[in-house]
Enzyme design. Sequence first.
Site, mmCIF file in Angstrom:
data_model
loop_
_atom_site.group_PDB
_atom_site.id
_atom_site.type_symbol
_atom_site.label_atom_id
_atom_site.label_comp_id
_atom_site.label_asym_id
_atom_site.label_seq_id
_atom_site.Cartn_x
_atom_site.Cartn_y
_atom_site.Cartn_z
ATOM 1 N N CYS A 204 0.805 -1.228 0.000
ATOM 2 C CA CYS A 204 0.000 0.000 0.000
ATOM 3 C C CYS A 204 0.834 1.273 0.000
ATOM 4 O O CYS A 204 0.315 2.340 -0.326
ATOM 5 C CB CYS A 204 -0.930 0.010 1.214
ATOM 6 S SG CYS A 204 -1.773 -1.557 1.480
ATOM 7 N N HIS A 339 -3.133 7.796 6.196
ATOM 8 C CA HIS A 339 -3.253 6.513 5.499
ATOM 9 C C HIS A 339 -4.695 6.038 5.603
ATOM 10 O O HIS A 339 -5.303 5.656 4.606
ATOM 11 C CB HIS A 339 -2.289 5.509 6.113
ATOM 12 C CG HIS A 339 -2.348 4.165 5.480
ATOM 13 N ND1 HIS A 339 -2.040 3.945 4.162
ATOM 14 C CD2 HIS A 339 -2.675 2.938 5.993
ATOM 15 C CE1 HIS A 339 -2.176 2.669 3.867
ATOM 16 N NE2 HIS A 339 -2.563 2.031 4.965
ATOM 17 N N HIS A 379 -9.546 2.422 -1.244
ATOM 18 C CA HIS A 379 -8.116 2.200 -1.027
ATOM 19 C C HIS A 379 -7.495 1.700 -2.323
ATOM 20 O O HIS A 379 -7.759 0.575 -2.769
ATOM 21 C CB HIS A 379 -7.942 1.164 0.094
ATOM 22 C CG HIS A 379 -6.519 0.954 0.512
ATOM 23 N ND1 HIS A 379 -5.451 1.625 -0.024
ATOM 24 C CD2 HIS A 379 -5.987 0.114 1.449
ATOM 25 C CE1 HIS A 379 -4.336 1.231 0.529
ATOM 26 N NE2 HIS A 379 -4.632 0.306 1.445
#
Length: 926
Positions: A204, A339, A379
């Site tokens: 990520c 995040h 995401h």
Amino acid sequence: MSDTGATAATLSPLKRALVAIETLQARLDEIERARTEPIAIVGVGCRLPGGANSPDEFWTRLRDGVDLISEVPADRWDADAYHDPEQATPGTMSSRDGGFLDQVDRFDPGFFGLSLGEAASMDPQQRLLLEVAWEALEHAGQVPAKLAGTHTDVYVGISTWDYSLLLGGAPIRGLSGTAFSIAANRLSYVFDLHGASLAVDTACSSSLVAVHLACQSLRAGTARTALAGGVNVMLWPETTAAFSQVGMLSPDGRSRTFDASANGYVRGEGAGMVVLKRLSDARADGDRVLAVIRGSAVNQDGHSNGLTAPNSVAQEAVLRAALADARIAPHRVDYVEAHGTGTTLGDPIEVRALAAALGPGRDPDHPLLLGSVKTNTGHLEAAAGITGLIKVALGLHHGEIPPHLHLRELNPHVEWDKLPLRVTTTRTAWPSPAGKRVAGVSSFGFGGTNAHIVLGDAPTDPAPTAPADQRPLRLLTVSGRSEEALRDQARRYADRLAASPTPTLAGLCHTTNARRTHFAHRAAVPVADLTAARAALTALAAGDTPDGLYRAAVPTGTRRRLAFVFPGQGGQHIDMGRELYRTEPVFRRTIDRIAELFDVHHPWRLRDVMYPAEGGVRYPIDETEYAQPTLFAIQCALAETWRSWGVRPDAVMGHSLGEYAAAWVAGVFSLETGVRLIVERGRLTQTLPPTGMMAACSASAEDVAALLDGYAGQVAIAAINGPEHTVISGEKTAVQAVLERLEEDFVLTRPLRVSYASHSPLLEPILDEFEKAITGQDFGEPQIPFMSTYRATMLRSGVCHDPAYWRQQLREPVRFLEATRALAAEGYDTFLEMGPKDTLIEMGKRCLPRGTGRWLRSLDPETGNWQTLLDSAAGLHTHGVDFDWDAFEGAAHPPVDLPTYPFQRRRCWLDPEQIRAHRLTTEDQR
């Protein structure tokens, strides 16, 4: 020290040591400045969920708080078949939503030089990266071809291989279509970039790590420009099912970051790319700076509660390291793009780390603001970091923080009332003054690699004031790889001019000309204002070609061979080029230089003849004494103007007097020598008695010559300008007699506006003196092909050195017909006249077969100077002649926001039967 400039040999040992220390300290200071220099974000390209296919579209959706999540498209997988509300059911997924792109199967292979088959075998992630990289460069106003061969770096975050899985896991046509390394390498290959090129997979945090690596390279000086970004595409349902089974995904398909009901994230796809330069380089290049990266850091969780478990200590450490790299105190950070995956475990850990690292010294009335783009887009995994970075850069640029979505009740596991933090759930004006805004972007990989970037808004230093735009017209260009793309681009530009804020006309044209690639299908139009620009673009989009708009397709590999042609006497007039003299610096400097050289030889001033003051003396410009130097000056100034724009001739040709300016352009002599020759030529011809006459006849040279037998020593052929266009010259009475005989045969004749009989026997008395006067002048060899209209051949070594050549050139006939045909026979197909009117154009066209050769003018007394000049510039450009567009535009303008290239996409996908046909077998791979 006062004597540091002395040589080492003259200094004492102590002083030499002090000099060495000072030198070393200066070098260390330079290294430190480079190591801490801000990195400018000068361009952005993105393809994000919900139709956010450009920075402007993305910003609008962020600003308006738009949720970009939708149900799984039918062309991905059957959402009903895979859906099961129970997260642990093998092979199913609890969510039926995601952040999806439209038409991920479509691509424009021809634009990037790919075949349809090769494009279909490529991972769509590679195709997305090609498009957003091109768009980022266009957004930056950077012509990709100018980066070819440079040490430009490419860093790409990528971590999924769904297309390979969709194809059954076997390579298709080799590994280049699906290998991670090729995702970055293909960009370097297509754009011919020679810097570092690598794919980054830290899950990520991949794309933010890519940005960090780019910043390090730029600060180290190993690259001047870098592309950094990431990509993620969701094609293989089992990947989403796997995430669902371990409880990562939100069953209701929304990322509820920081909310009490947070229950996981929703997956998203897309691509983002930024163009980065050192701030000093961006300023030097005249770039628009959206935001700057002040510092960055990357670290790892190490041994923690679990390989995929977040580590608060490591997160706090990476924040502190990035702030230290940026030289920013924690309390100066206004906003952090978290995040923020929206999990019950991850959110509290991240918030506590932020509070610990950024809370100290913070004014309670100015809490740290938080938000997460995942609440809009989902995401994006390997592209998550670049998406957050783009959001913050745009926010800094616009001075706003977009709203954070889906927050109803703050997560109770965070002691919000004791922490100096606040989540921005509404559209918020940036709280700090411009030039001092600071933000952070976090991205944490589920394997433990953490990244944080510290950004600031663009410096508020005033940009250098561009000189006032004095051109009454600008040239607007549009192009595409196909006719459809050309029209589509014109439509996009027209729509942009209908929206606010509108650019300046100069900024618009500077961007289309100097900061965009010029493709084969071209259109160009001189315009006076944005209204005219939009009207022309609208017509072009509809397939029309209104008056004043030039359009053509330049065949691949075309190399036009351009000749500058310089006319003789006859086109001169008062105020020729006056508008250019007032508004075009190169033209004015050339005229002024020639005037300075000329005026020392005469009691009158050259500029007074050309541009008399209102109410002042008006000189008889048609007389040879005045006509010749003014024409020479105009011709040289026009040639120098075109050459300053990058339009350089492959050959030159002059007609009579015009051969002097042609010789100067060819490098045969200096401007000083050229002025001396013209002074002598004009002075001596002015001494001839006014008994001469010249006239044009619509007859062949052979027919005219047959009538001159009885006029030897009185009349001669002065010029052969076409198959049926001959000029005679000589004693006035004899010339009139010849004209009467021609008119009896119904031949059209026309006396010329000259005061002496050039190229005739009447010049014999001055030839010896002229040759003597120019003997000893400095001559050189032609640096480019120089077609002589006296000899009707290219002048070779030594010819131009001989004063006898210039003597005979004045006396013998001008063989323009033969010279023009000789140029055409050698492949010259474009002719640009350097004179105050189109004296040679119609003659030149008659010399060649119909439809061959393209003839353009520089000035026309019936039309404004800039109108004529830009009409010809448009004709040259659409005909395939190259320009130096930076020089053409003059004063630099930052790029204005214009739509990027309209890719003409088509389906590029391997269907099941194609997969079976193309999949490599084990034997094939051997």
